[in-house]
Design a protein around this motif. Structure first.
Motif, short mmCIF file in Angstrom:
data_model
loop_
_atom_site.label_atom_id
_atom_site.label_comp_id
_atom_site.label_asym_id
_atom_site.label_seq_id
_atom_site.Cartn_x
_atom_site.Cartn_y
_atom_site.Cartn_z
N PHE A 82 0.76 -1.16 -0.22
CA PHE A 82 0.02 0.11 0.00
C PHE A 82 0.93 1.13 0.30
CE2 PHE A 82 -2.49 -3.43 1.28
CZ PHE A 82 -3.97 -3.09 0.70
N ASP A 83 1.40 1.50 -1.01
CA ASP A 83 2.57 2.51 -1.52
C ASP A 83 2.16 3.72 -2.17
OD1 ASP A 83 2.61 1.28 -3.69
OD2 ASP A 83 4.58 0.55 -3.64
N GLY A 84 0.76 3.65 -2.43
CA GLY A 84 0.20 4.74 -3.56
C GLY A 84 0.27 4.45 -5.11
N THR A 85 1.04 3.38 -5.22
CA THR A 85 1.14 3.20 -6.76
C THR A 85 0.05 2.36 -7.37
OG1 THR A 85 2.35 1.18 -6.39
CG2 THR A 85 3.77 3.17 -6.51
N ASN A 86 -0.86 1.79 -6.55
CA ASN A 86 -2.06 1.06 -7.14
C ASN A 86 -3.22 1.59 -6.73
OD1 ASN A 86 -0.57 -1.25 -8.35
ND2 ASN A 86 -0.45 -1.85 -6.21
N ARG A 87 -4.35 1.35 -7.64
CA ARG A 87 -5.68 1.99 -6.94
C ARG A 87 -5.95 0.69 -5.77
NH1 ARG A 87 -9.62 1.49 -11.88
NH2 ARG A 87 -8.37 -0.40 -12.15
N ILE A 88 -7.10 1.56 -4.86
CA ILE A 88 -7.31 0.78 -3.78
C ILE A 88 -8.86 0.85 -3.57
CG2 ILE A 88 -7.30 0.65 -1.17
CD1 ILE A 88 -4.47 2.06 -1.36
N TYR A 89 -9.48 -0.09 -3.46
CA TYR A 89 -11.06 -0.20 -3.23
C TYR A 89 -11.17 -0.71 -2.10
CZ TYR A 89 -15.80 -0.50 -5.07
OH TYR A 89 -17.05 -0.39 -5.17
N CYS A 90 -12.10 0.00 -1.62
CA CYS A 90 -12.74 -0.22 0.21
C CYS A 90 -14.15 -0.27 0.29
CB CYS A 90 -12.19 0.96 0.91
SG CYS A 90 -10.40 1.19 1.09
N GLY A 91 -14.51 -1.05 1.35
CA GLY A 91 -15.88 -1.16 1.93
C GLY A 91 -15.71 -0.37 3.01
N TYR A 92 -16.67 0.43 3.40
CA TYR A 92 -16.66 1.54 4.53
C TYR A 92 -17.98 0.91 5.28
CZ TYR A 92 -13.50 4.06 1.73
OH TYR A 92 -12.59 4.48 0.98
N THR A 93 -17.62 1.06 6.58
CA THR A 93 -18.99 0.93 7.58
C THR A 93 -18.92 2.49 8.49
OG1 THR A 93 -18.67 -1.28 7.65
CG2 THR A 93 -19.64 -0.13 9.75
N ASP A 94 -20.03 3.15 8.28
CA ASP A 94 -20.21 4.46 9.04
C ASP A 94 -18.78 5.13 8.67
OD1 ASP A 94 -22.51 3.78 10.10
OD2 ASP A 94 -21.63 2.75 11.71
N GLY A 95 -18.31 5.31 7.26
CA GLY A 95 -17.23 6.16 6.92
C GLY A 95 -16.00 5.43 7.28
N LYS A 96 -15.93 4.32 8.03
CA LYS A 96 -14.51 3.90 8.61
C LYS A 96 -14.43 2.70 7.45
CE LYS A 96 -15.22 5.15 13.32
NZ LYS A 96 -15.57 4.33 14.52
N ILE A 97 -12.97 2.33 7.32
CA ILE A 97 -12.67 1.36 6.36
C ILE A 97 -12.93 0.03 7.20
CG2 ILE A 97 -10.59 -0.10 5.35
CD1 ILE A 97 -9.02 2.79 5.23
N ALA A 98 -13.82 -0.79 6.55
CA ALA A 98 -14.10 -2.14 6.95
C ALA A 98 -13.45 -3.21 6.17
CB ALA A 98 -15.62 -2.26 6.96
N SER A 99 -13.05 -3.00 4.87
CA SER A 99 -12.41 -3.93 3.81
C SER A 99 -11.83 -3.39 2.82
CB SER A 99 -13.27 -5.00 3.26
OG SER A 99 -14.35 -4.19 2.64
N PHE A 100 -10.65 -3.85 2.22
CA PHE A 100 -9.88 -3.01 1.48
C PHE A 100 -9.40 -4.14 0.35
CE2 PHE A 100 -7.34 -4.22 4.95
CZ PHE A 100 -6.42 -4.68 4.75
N CYS A 101 -9.06 -3.75 -0.79
CA CYS A 101 -8.10 -4.46 -1.73
C CYS A 101 -7.49 -3.70 -2.71
CB CYS A 101 -8.91 -5.68 -2.51
SG CYS A 101 -10.11 -4.96 -3.53
N LEU A 102 -6.24 -4.08 -3.29
CA LEU A 102 -5.65 -3.41 -4.14
C LEU A 102 -6.42 -3.60 -5.75
CD1 LEU A 102 -1.97 -4.01 -3.46
CD2 LEU A 102 -3.11 -2.04 -2.97
N VAL A 103 -6.44 -2.93 -6.52
CA VAL A 103 -6.97 -3.23 -7.91
C VAL A 103 -5.76 -3.13 -8.75
CG1 VAL A 103 -8.67 -2.70 -9.63
CG2 VAL A 103 -9.28 -2.03 -7.29
N ASP A 104 -5.37 -4.21 -8.85
CA ASP A 104 -4.02 -4.58 -9.91
C ASP A 104 -4.39 -4.82 -11.49
OD1 ASP A 104 -2.42 -4.64 -7.47
OD2 ASP A 104 -2.89 -6.79 -7.37
N ASP A 105 -3.53 -4.06 -12.08
CA ASP A 105 -3.33 -4.20 -13.72
C ASP A 105 -2.06 -5.07 -13.70
OD1 ASP A 105 -2.73 -4.23 -16.36
OD2 ASP A 105 -2.82 -1.75 -16.54
N MET A 106 -2.35 -6.47 -14.42
CA MET A 106 -1.08 -7.29 -14.42
C MET A 106 -0.61 -7.29 -15.70
SD MET A 106 -2.94 -10.17 -11.81
CE MET A 106 -3.33 -9.77 -10.33
#
Length: 185
Positions: A82-106
């Motif tokens: 998580f170094d700012g070079t990939n897109r990150i997609y999240c699930g939020y609960t009440d505006g707080k990060i609940a889940s996350f993943c990188l969205v990789d272009d391979m």
């Protein structure tokens, strides 16, 4: 894509993977899956669990410190990715990060005479206090749909030990491997 095509794709995306000290230090009896989903076959409605509460999903727009803290709660080894070079997609609960993943272009790869654009969710995690609510799998479902809309041919799940979880969305194990390499079945 046949089994040899999967192996070729794996080797192209992750050259010298089995030379890594991290991989070589894994217990020999521990196997992992590489999974693929042809996005032409993906049906976003295959997994339609309703998540309860004030849940939202979207691309992460916050600072790196916050997402790194979230990643550390799931797997300390992932923080480096998580170094700012990939897109990150999240699930939020009440505006707080609940889940996350990188969205990789391979990348785009020539496999068996076909030029294939490959992407996928990586470092998929749900914080312990938000697990077992369907947030993480809904997030992966959304990312898979985004990749389809962006013109990717396949979504690729790398280095997972939870294949049955991804199978709920239609992902299939392409190859299994352990520290010694790909297991041919």
């Amino acid at each position: 894509m046949d089994k040899q095509g999967y192996i070729l794709l794996f080797e192209r995306i992750y050259p010298d993977f089995f030379e890594s000290d991290t991989i070589r230090s894994l217990p020999e009896g521990l196997f992992f899956d590489e999974m693929l989903l042809s996005l032409s076959e993906f049906d976003i409605h295959k997994y339609d669990k309703t998540v309860e509460g004030n849940i939202s999903f979207g691309f992460y727009e916050g600072g790196l410190d916050e997402i790194k803290k979230a990643a550390e709660k799931v797997d300390r080894d992932w923080v480096q990715f998580f170094d700012g070079t990939n897109r990150i997609y999240c699930g939020y609960t009440d505006g707080k990060i609940a889940s996350f993943c990188l969205v990789d272009d391979m990348g785009t790869h020539d496999i068996n005479g076909h030029r294939l654009k490959i992407g996928g969710p990586g470092c998929v995690g749900t914080l312990p206090e938000y697990r077992h609510r369907g947030i993480g799998l809904t997030m992966v479902r959304n990312v898979t749909q985004i990749l389809k809309e962006e013109g990717y041919d396949y979504s690729y799940i790398h280095f997972t030990g939870v294949a049955p979880w991804y199978e709920k969305l239609g992902y299939k194990t392409a190859v299994k491997w352990n520290r010694n390499g790909v297991k041919l079945t």
